[in-house]
Design a protein around this motif. Structure first.
Motif, PDB file in Angstrom:
ATOM      1  N   GLY A  30     -29.041  17.527 -24.200  1.00  6.11           N
ATOM      2  CA  GLY A  30     -28.406  18.929 -25.286  1.00  6.11           C
ATOM      3  C   GLY A  30     -26.408  18.878 -24.775  1.00  6.11           C
ATOM      4  N   HIS A  31     -26.097  18.262 -23.687  1.00  4.27           N
ATOM      5  CA  HIS A  31     -25.542  18.591 -23.160  1.00  4.27           C
ATOM      6  C   HIS A  31     -23.725  17.843 -24.816  1.00  4.27           C
ATOM      7  CE1 HIS A  31     -25.850  20.431 -20.013  1.00  4.27           C
ATOM      8  NE2 HIS A  31     -26.055  19.405 -19.232  1.00  4.27           N
ATOM      9  N   ILE A  32     -24.300  16.739 -25.034  1.00  3.66           N
ATOM     10  CA  ILE A  32     -23.639  16.135 -26.468  1.00  3.66           C
ATOM     11  C   ILE A  32     -24.192  16.268 -27.133  1.00  3.66           C
ATOM     12  CG2 ILE A  32     -21.954  15.141 -24.945  1.00  3.66           C
ATOM     13  CD1 ILE A  32     -22.940  12.639 -25.260  1.00  3.66           C
ATOM     14  N   ASP A  33     -23.581  15.345 -28.544  1.00  4.38           N
ATOM     15  CA  ASP A  33     -24.560  15.376 -29.378  1.00  4.38           C
ATOM     16  C   ASP A  33     -24.544  14.086 -29.890  1.00  4.38           C
ATOM     17  OD1 ASP A  33     -21.659  14.837 -30.520  1.00  4.38           O
ATOM     18  OD2 ASP A  33     -21.990  16.504 -31.832  1.00  4.38           O
ATOM     19  N   ALA A  34     -25.943  13.653 -30.936  1.00  2.00           N
ATOM     20  CA  ALA A  34     -25.331  12.511 -31.309  1.00  2.00           C
ATOM     21  C   ALA A  34     -24.447  11.807 -31.624  1.00  2.00           C
ATOM     22  CB  ALA A  34     -26.452  11.872 -32.704  1.00  2.00           C
ATOM     23  N   THR A  35     -23.655  11.695 -32.596  1.00  4.39           N
ATOM     24  CA  THR A  35     -22.398  11.582 -32.638  1.00  4.39           C
ATOM     25  C   THR A  35     -21.836  11.640 -31.521  1.00  4.39           C
ATOM     26  OG1 THR A  35     -22.435  12.673 -35.030  1.00  4.39           O
ATOM     27  CG2 THR A  35     -20.489  12.150 -34.559  1.00  4.39           C
ATOM     28  N   THR A  36     -21.430  12.081 -30.892  1.00  2.89           N
ATOM     29  CA  THR A  36     -20.233  11.804 -29.709  1.00  2.89           C
ATOM     30  C   THR A  36     -20.858  10.896 -29.026  1.00  2.89           C
ATOM     31  OG1 THR A  36     -19.989  14.379 -30.083  1.00  2.89           O
ATOM     32  CG2 THR A  36     -19.330  13.299 -26.912  1.00  2.89           C
ATOM     33  N   ALA A  37     -22.420  10.583 -28.968  1.00  6.16           N
ATOM     34  CA  ALA A  37     -22.900   9.589 -28.033  1.00  6.16           C
ATOM     35  C   ALA A  37     -22.316   8.479 -28.867  1.00  6.16           C
ATOM     36  CB  ALA A  37     -24.062   9.959 -27.376  1.00  6.16           C
ATOM     37  N   ALA A  38     -22.544   8.468 -29.929  1.00  5.43           N
ATOM     38  CA  ALA A  38     -22.477   7.146 -30.627  1.00  5.43           C
ATOM     39  C   ALA A  38     -20.843   6.767 -30.294  1.00  5.43           C
ATOM     40  CB  ALA A  38     -23.141   6.940 -32.069  1.00  5.43           C
ATOM     41  N   THR A  55     -12.423  15.314 -22.714  1.00  6.81           N
ATOM     42  CA  THR A  55     -13.255  15.499 -22.186  1.00  6.81           C
ATOM     43  C   THR A  55     -14.441  13.918 -21.276  1.00  6.81           C
ATOM     44  OG1 THR A  55     -13.103  17.121 -23.431  1.00  6.81           O
ATOM     45  CG2 THR A  55     -15.956  16.877 -23.142  1.00  6.81           C
ATOM     46  N   ASP A  56     -14.701  14.138 -20.114  1.00  5.61           N
ATOM     47  CA  ASP A  56     -14.920  12.507 -20.247  1.00  5.61           C
ATOM     48  C   ASP A  56     -16.727  12.581 -20.793  1.00  5.61           C
ATOM     49  OD1 ASP A  56     -14.627  10.290 -17.751  1.00  5.61           O
ATOM     50  OD2 ASP A  56     -17.397  11.384 -17.902  1.00  5.61           O
ATOM     51  N   LEU A  57     -17.195  11.629 -21.478  1.00  2.56           N
ATOM     52  CA  LEU A  57     -18.240  10.936 -21.800  1.00  2.56           C
ATOM     53  C   LEU A  57     -19.291  10.474 -21.208  1.00  2.56           C
ATOM     54  CD1 LEU A  57     -16.596  10.134 -25.763  1.00  2.56           C
ATOM     55  CD2 LEU A  57     -17.744  12.860 -24.717  1.00  2.56           C
ATOM     56  N   TYR A  58     -18.788  10.765 -19.872  1.00  4.61           N
ATOM     57  CA  TYR A  58     -20.069   9.514 -18.508  1.00  4.61           C
ATOM     58  C   TYR A  58     -19.331   8.532 -18.810  1.00  4.61           C
ATOM     59  CZ  TYR A  58     -22.085  14.394 -20.650  1.00  4.61           C
ATOM     60  OH  TYR A  58     -22.490  15.602 -20.371  1.00  4.61           O
ATOM     61  N   VAL A  59     -19.005   7.599 -19.127  1.00  2.00           N
ATOM     62  CA  VAL A  59     -19.498   6.065 -19.585  1.00  2.00           C
ATOM     63  C   VAL A  59     -17.728   5.677 -18.799  1.00  2.00           C
ATOM     64  CG1 VAL A  59     -19.477   3.865 -20.564  1.00  2.00           C
ATOM     65  CG2 VAL A  59     -20.855   5.537 -21.336  1.00  2.00           C
TER      66      VAL A  59
END
Length: 181
Positions: free
Chosen positions: A129-137, A100-104
């Protein structure tokens, strides 16, 4: 704000010798290799700019390290592109792996040049809302670990080797024909 999209998901079916890309296209794989908690994939690509793709999935570091074999004159965004590293969540099974690609992304080039791409996409995906704060972190932490390691060890390959993840690449590949329009 860029056009937001849900995270891109890709499947790696070891038994079926196939890779299903984020658009749902089934791609035949030439070679798999599993070692040191990693999965290596090598496959032809009918993309107009590149004709072969090698990838290492490294779940412990949230990394997919890619080497694109470009067609003559198609050196990627900038000539001399070496590695294209996706920050990704990687679920590993016995015969099926999923990213699951996390964009960066981090791209390295000949001569030591490098750049980070798509941080704005990460922020936009969080806001949408495609990802949550925990996933972004987690994506940011994985990106920073990669950058720090690369700078400390003199490159992505050197850092991965120091972490117990030695990568190897094909010495020679045959480029697939580009898709006909």
């Amino acid at each position: 704000m860029s056009a937001t999209h849900p995270p891109k998901v890709e499947n790696f079916d070891l038994a079926g010798l196939s890779n299903t890309d984020p658009k749902g296209f089934l791609r035949q794989v030439d070679r798999w290799d599993q070692r040191d908690g990693m999965l290596y994939m090598a496959r032809p690509a009918d993309h107009p700019r590149f004709g072969y793709l090698e990838s290492w999935l490294i779940p412990a570091l949230d990394l997919r390290v890619n080497r694109f074999h470009f067609r003559d004159g198609e050196g990627g965004r900038f000539p001399g592109q070496d590695l294209y590293v996706d920050i990704a969540l990687i679920n590993r099974g016995d015969l099926l792996w999923r990213t699951t690609d996390l964009y960066v992304d981090l791209v390295t080039y000949a001569g030591g040049r490098w750049e980070v791409l798509d941080l704005e996409e990460l922020g936009d995906a969080l806001l949408a809302g495609h990802i949550d704060a925990t996933t972004a972190a987690r994506a940011l932490e994985s990106s920073q670990r990669l950058i720090n390691g690369m700078l400390d060890e003199g490159g992505v390959d050197n850092w991965l080797r120091s972490q117990g993840y030695p990568l190897s690449w094909a010495e020679e590949v045959t480029l697939a024909a580009p898709e006909k329009a």
